[in-house]
Design an enzyme around this catalytic site. Sequence first.
Site, PDB file in Angstrom:
ATOM      1  N   THR B   9     -19.795  21.107  63.947  1.00  0.00           N
ATOM      2  CA  THR B   9     -20.892  20.210  64.274  1.00  0.00           C
ATOM      3  C   THR B   9     -21.329  19.496  63.006  1.00  0.00           C
ATOM      4  O   THR B   9     -21.066  19.957  61.897  1.00  0.00           O
ATOM      5  CB  THR B   9     -22.093  20.984  64.865  1.00  0.00           C
ATOM      6  OG1 THR B   9     -23.087  20.051  65.299  1.00  0.00           O
ATOM      7  CG2 THR B   9     -22.707  21.926  63.847  1.00  0.00           C
ATOM      8  N   ASP B  74     -20.406  23.410  73.349  1.00  0.00           N
ATOM      9  CA  ASP B  74     -20.740  22.234  74.146  1.00  0.00           C
ATOM     10  C   ASP B  74     -21.836  22.672  75.100  1.00  0.00           C
ATOM     11  O   ASP B  74     -21.770  23.759  75.675  1.00  0.00           O
ATOM     12  CB  ASP B  74     -19.532  21.716  74.933  1.00  0.00           C
ATOM     13  CG  ASP B  74     -19.807  20.336  75.542  1.00  0.00           C
ATOM     14  OD1 ASP B  74     -20.410  19.485  74.852  1.00  0.00           O
ATOM     15  OD2 ASP B  74     -19.441  20.105  76.705  1.00  0.00           O
ATOM     16  N   SER B  75     -22.849  21.855  75.208  1.00  0.00           N
ATOM     17  CA  SER B  75     -23.966  22.301  76.021  1.00  0.00           C
ATOM     18  C   SER B  75     -24.602  21.110  76.697  1.00  0.00           C
ATOM     19  O   SER B  75     -24.336  19.953  76.369  1.00  0.00           O
ATOM     20  CB  SER B  75     -24.986  23.043  75.164  1.00  0.00           C
ATOM     21  OG  SER B  75     -25.253  22.343  73.979  1.00  0.00           O
ATOM     22  N   PHE B 160     -34.691  19.137  70.686  1.00  0.00           N
ATOM     23  CA  PHE B 160     -34.042  17.831  70.782  1.00  0.00           C
ATOM     24  C   PHE B 160     -33.547  17.676  72.213  1.00  0.00           C
ATOM     25  O   PHE B 160     -33.780  18.551  73.058  1.00  0.00           O
ATOM     26  CB  PHE B 160     -32.899  17.699  69.757  1.00  0.00           C
ATOM     27  CG  PHE B 160     -31.903  18.818  69.788  1.00  0.00           C
ATOM     28  CD1 PHE B 160     -30.739  18.721  70.524  1.00  0.00           C
ATOM     29  CD2 PHE B 160     -32.135  19.988  69.060  1.00  0.00           C
ATOM     30  CE1 PHE B 160     -29.816  19.759  70.553  1.00  0.00           C
ATOM     31  CE2 PHE B 160     -31.209  21.035  69.083  1.00  0.00           C
ATOM     32  CZ  PHE B 160     -30.053  20.920  69.817  1.00  0.00           C
ATOM     33  N   GLY B 161     -32.903  16.566  72.487  1.00  0.00           N
ATOM     34  CA  GLY B 161     -32.349  16.359  73.820  1.00  0.00           C
ATOM     35  C   GLY B 161     -33.410  16.414  74.903  1.00  0.00           C
ATOM     36  O   GLY B 161     -34.471  15.789  74.787  1.00  0.00           O
ATOM     37  N   HIS B 188     -30.246  28.904  75.973  1.00  0.00           N
ATOM     38  CA  HIS B 188     -28.842  28.950  76.378  1.00  0.00           C
ATOM     39  C   HIS B 188     -27.928  29.175  75.186  1.00  0.00           C
ATOM     40  O   HIS B 188     -27.047  30.022  75.207  1.00  0.00           O
ATOM     41  CB  HIS B 188     -28.481  27.659  77.102  1.00  0.00           C
ATOM     42  CG  HIS B 188     -28.825  26.397  76.351  1.00  0.00           C
ATOM     43  ND1 HIS B 188     -30.066  26.167  75.796  1.00  0.00           N
ATOM     44  CD2 HIS B 188     -28.077  25.297  76.046  1.00  0.00           C
ATOM     45  CE1 HIS B 188     -30.065  24.988  75.197  1.00  0.00           C
ATOM     46  NE2 HIS B 188     -28.874  24.447  75.335  1.00  0.00           N
TER      47      HIS B 188
END
Lengths: 205, 205
Positions: B9, B74-75, B160-161, B188
């Site tokens: 990342t 990956d999420s 974030f997100g 998660h």
Amino acid sequence: MLVDVLVATRNRKKLAELHRVLDAAGVSGLNLLSLDDVAPFDEAPETGATFEDNALAKARDAYRATGVATVADDSGLEVDALNGMPGVLSARWAGFAGEAAEKDGANTALLLAQLRDVPDERRGAGFVSACALVDGAQEVVVRGVWRGSIVRAPRGDGGFGYDPVFLPDDSERTAAELSPAEKDAVSHRGRALAQLVPTLRALGG
Amino acid sequence: MLVDVLVATRNRKKLAELHRVLDAAGVSGLNLLSLDDVAPFDEAPETGATFEDNALAKARDAYRATGVATVADDSGLEVDALNGMPGVLSARWAGFAGEAAEKDGANTALLLAQLRDVPDERRGAGFVSACALVDGAQEVVVRGVWRGSIVRAPRGDGGFGYDPVFLPDDSERTAAELSPAEKDAVSHRGRALAQLVPTLRALGG
């Protein structure tokens, strides 16, 4: 004497489509009305989880308010790579309610952007239409499906909604490149309405 | 001697998160590197159909290019009323690749608009993370899930997100209103990384 049937839409293209389907099936004796031909009533928002839920709710509301046998439909595009979405959210996929043409463009552009990196073999999709007929004696709901795939750029000026990016299976033209009659013969709504023909024919007496 | 582990990342928050998870688990002996610490290589686009596919592909690519044991994740957010979407498309749901903060805002605004008419009882969602570890000897992939629901307006500045619109089950604060340590304990990615701890501990020797 003609029997009134209310088509619960203000969309002239949908009304014309049902006219063509009935004509093609040789159904006579019906006088099709649109929502513009009846007194205004409270229309419930389409918040069902399925096309069938929404079509039935729309037809029930209109029948309850008018006493006229009502045909209602709910339809949309189920994209495989989006787990069947936009589905019941097809009309507001880009999240805003504007003028129809502008909204269609935004929805289509968003869909293409979301699928930008989705390879050809996973671009399958189906247009789905649920059509309900409700009167005092019966509730009938049917479903029509039209399979195809999502192309990478819009093509064609016909139809509406996602038609310019939907390539029907075994077709080299998008749904927006078909004539209205060609589209009726194979489309999701054409297929669903065809299943309603026997019921509509019986109404006509 | 420290053993290198590449975290595939460039997102400093993800790197810091793994540091905290490893510290909390008492794992030592690892030297975490990010993609900024290794020579550039071709990174395949994330076009898999599942989080697991993407995490494994990312870890394999990095391991192949660097020879360093690699952790990749990956999420995304699976929203029940969207049949589990945005899912693997979470990062580009609004369809454009801009600066992270601007993109996050666009994705979140679109999601809220799409769910505008979805009633409270159908607003369930889950953050999902797949984490893969690939080295010359093994490929391990694990999945963590964090259940909650989508609120109607963003709250909080952390994370974030989609964090500002995600209300974890049994929480009165959105994910963006939790401290980093609170979030790690239940998130998660925290849950997925925790499942990788035994494998990472073994690498540390």
